[in-house]
Write a protein that holds these residues in place. Structure first.
Motif, short mmCIF file in Angstrom:
data_model
loop_
_atom_site.label_atom_id
_atom_site.label_comp_id
_atom_site.label_asym_id
_atom_site.label_seq_id
_atom_site.Cartn_x
_atom_site.Cartn_y
_atom_site.Cartn_z
N ILE A 42 -22.66 -6.72 -0.53
CA ILE A 42 -21.50 -7.01 0.33
C ILE A 42 -21.83 -6.69 1.79
N PHE A 43 -22.62 -5.66 2.02
CA PHE A 43 -22.93 -5.19 3.37
C PHE A 43 -24.26 -5.72 3.91
N LEU A 46 -24.35 -7.47 7.40
CA LEU A 46 -23.33 -7.07 8.37
C LEU A 46 -23.90 -6.05 9.35
N GLN A 50 -19.17 -4.31 11.75
CA GLN A 50 -18.64 -5.22 10.73
C GLN A 50 -18.50 -4.52 9.39
N SER A 51 -19.43 -3.63 9.09
CA SER A 51 -19.37 -2.93 7.80
C SER A 51 -18.17 -2.00 7.73
N ARG A 52 -17.62 -1.61 8.86
CA ARG A 52 -16.44 -0.75 8.90
C ARG A 52 -15.14 -1.54 8.91
N GLN A 53 -15.23 -2.84 9.07
CA GLN A 53 -14.04 -3.68 9.17
C GLN A 53 -14.15 -4.88 8.24
N LEU A 54 -14.23 -4.60 6.96
CA LEU A 54 -14.35 -5.68 5.98
C LEU A 54 -13.08 -6.51 5.93
N GLN A 58 -13.38 -8.98 1.01
CA GLN A 58 -14.58 -8.15 0.91
C GLN A 58 -14.23 -6.72 0.50
N LEU A 59 -13.15 -6.22 1.07
CA LEU A 59 -12.72 -4.86 0.75
C LEU A 59 -12.32 -4.76 -0.72
N ALA A 62 -15.51 -4.81 -2.73
CA ALA A 62 -16.17 -3.50 -2.65
C ALA A 62 -15.49 -2.50 -3.58
#
Length: 101
Positions: A42-43, A46, A50-54, A58-59, A62
């Motif tokens: 998923i990451f 990114l 971007q990895s902090r704001q899926l 995506q969230l 995850a």
């Protein structure tokens, strides 16, 4: 989260589907690793921000992968006779001792 209850529910699914013979520690560790790889995917491309704001999808994805990982680890602990809560508490205490200076 009641780990005993979760493990009992997992065992019920395992038993109902006759998966017991496949739930060796080796297989469960490999399955957890595969699920971890799916989470990493998923990451994969990114950036840090971007990895902090899926995106919501995506969230959710995850979260599903995290759930898969935890469930496989619960089954692995059950097979090996490891008390997951005790193991986590011991590791956290060790980290606090080692890294809280």
């Amino acid at each position: 989260m009641n780990l005993v209850e979760l493990t009992q529910r997992l065992h019920a699914i395992r038993d109902r589907n006759h998966w017991g013979p496949f739930h060796s520690p080796k297989n469960l560790a490999m399955a957890a690793s595969v699920e971890m790889a799916e989470l990493v995917e998923i990451f994969q491309w990114l950036g840090e921000e971007q990895s902090r704001q899926l995106a919501p999808a995506q969230l959710e994805h995850a979260g599903q992968e995290v759930g898969d990982i935890v469930l496989y680890l619960l089954l692995l602990c059950s097979e090996l006779g490891i008390d997951m809560e005790q193991a986590v508490q011991a590791k956290l205490a060790d980290n606090e001792r080692r890294f809280s200076q």
